[in-house]
Design an enzyme around this catalytic site. Structure first.
Site, short mmCIF file in Angstrom:
data_model
loop_
_atom_site.label_atom_id
_atom_site.label_comp_id
_atom_site.label_asym_id
_atom_site.label_seq_id
_atom_site.Cartn_x
_atom_site.Cartn_y
_atom_site.Cartn_z
N ASP A 105 0.68 -1.07 -0.17
CA ASP A 105 -0.03 0.08 0.51
C ASP A 105 1.03 1.19 0.23
O ASP A 105 0.29 2.01 0.34
CB ASP A 105 -1.02 -0.32 1.78
CG ASP A 105 -0.45 0.42 2.61
OD1 ASP A 105 0.77 -0.04 2.47
OD2 ASP A 105 -0.68 0.03 3.80
N LYS A 156 7.17 4.28 17.16
CA LYS A 156 6.20 5.21 17.84
C LYS A 156 6.09 5.81 18.60
O LYS A 156 5.56 6.17 20.12
CB LYS A 156 4.64 4.55 17.53
CG LYS A 156 4.05 3.77 16.28
CD LYS A 156 3.08 2.84 16.29
CE LYS A 156 2.82 2.10 15.58
NZ LYS A 156 1.20 1.82 15.00
#
Length: 209
Positions: A105, A156
């Site tokens: 993607d 993150k």
């Protein structure tokens, strides 16, 4: 040269679009994103392609069956096993030379030839294409030394805690040796498991921007 496109994921973050369309077939500029990826791979000499499929696999099969300008070997996964697990499922296709893995993607114009050149020049076992960004809080962060080799990862982190502004882009250049470090069964991922393990074991893992 050989390449693998990761195309098995469900794509929950793109719902409701992906209720009916697998992530790699979501259109960008009126073309499925995977077609942009295939064009990029072929431009840089990666012409032997494989792709793992799972979610809405029939639509992926139909798409590639209709394309006459490219041949992609599809590997159906009955059960999702993580991104590194998906590559493991295609080991027989990939296990003979350097190969590239790219997320199905991903829309990018990355210089794959440069990444391959640096990977070979510095004799890396794995090379991660990295990018510098301002807000790293939604990404996997890499920490590199002065030679570009990765010494650590942060998953993150907040902007205040981040030890680097460079993130993994989801493009990996790999040597077949990596299969020796992937368990033969079970869920297994690149960012949280394989790459930190390679660094821990002293294998040269390079970051190229």
């Amino acid at each position: 040269m050989k390449a693998m496109v990761l195309g098995a994921g469900v794509g929950t973050r793109l719902e409701p679009i992906t209720n009916f369309i697998p992530k790699p077939l979501v259109p960008v500029a009126n073309r499925p994103v995977v077609d942009h990826i295939v064009d990029l791979l072929q431009k840089h000499g990666f012409t032997q392609l494989t792709c793992n499929v799972h979610y809405l696999a029939d639509k992926m099969q139909e798409h590639f069956a209709s394309k006459k300008d490219v041949e992609v070997t599809l590997r159906y996964e009955e059960q999702l096993t993580g991104d590194a697990g998906g590559v493991r499922a295609c080991r027989q296709f990939l296990d003979d030379d350097t190969f590239i893995v790219i997320m199905g993607d991903l829309l990018t114009d990355a210089d794959l030839s440069k990444i391959l050149e640096e990977h070979k020049r510095k004799k890396a076992v794995a090379t991660i294409a990295v990018k510098s960004i301002e807000d790293v809080s939604r990404f996997g962060v890499v920490v590199r030394d002065s030679e570009g080799f990765i010494t650590d990862f942060q998953e993150k982190p907040s902007k205040q805690e981040a030890r680097s502004n460079q993130i993994s882009t989801g493009i990996y250049m790999l040597e077949p040796e990596v299969f020796n470090h992937i368990p033969q069964t079970g869920m297994y991922g690149f960012g949280r498991q394989l790459f930190p393990l390679l660094v821990e074991r002293g294998c040269p893992v390079l970051g190229v921007e």
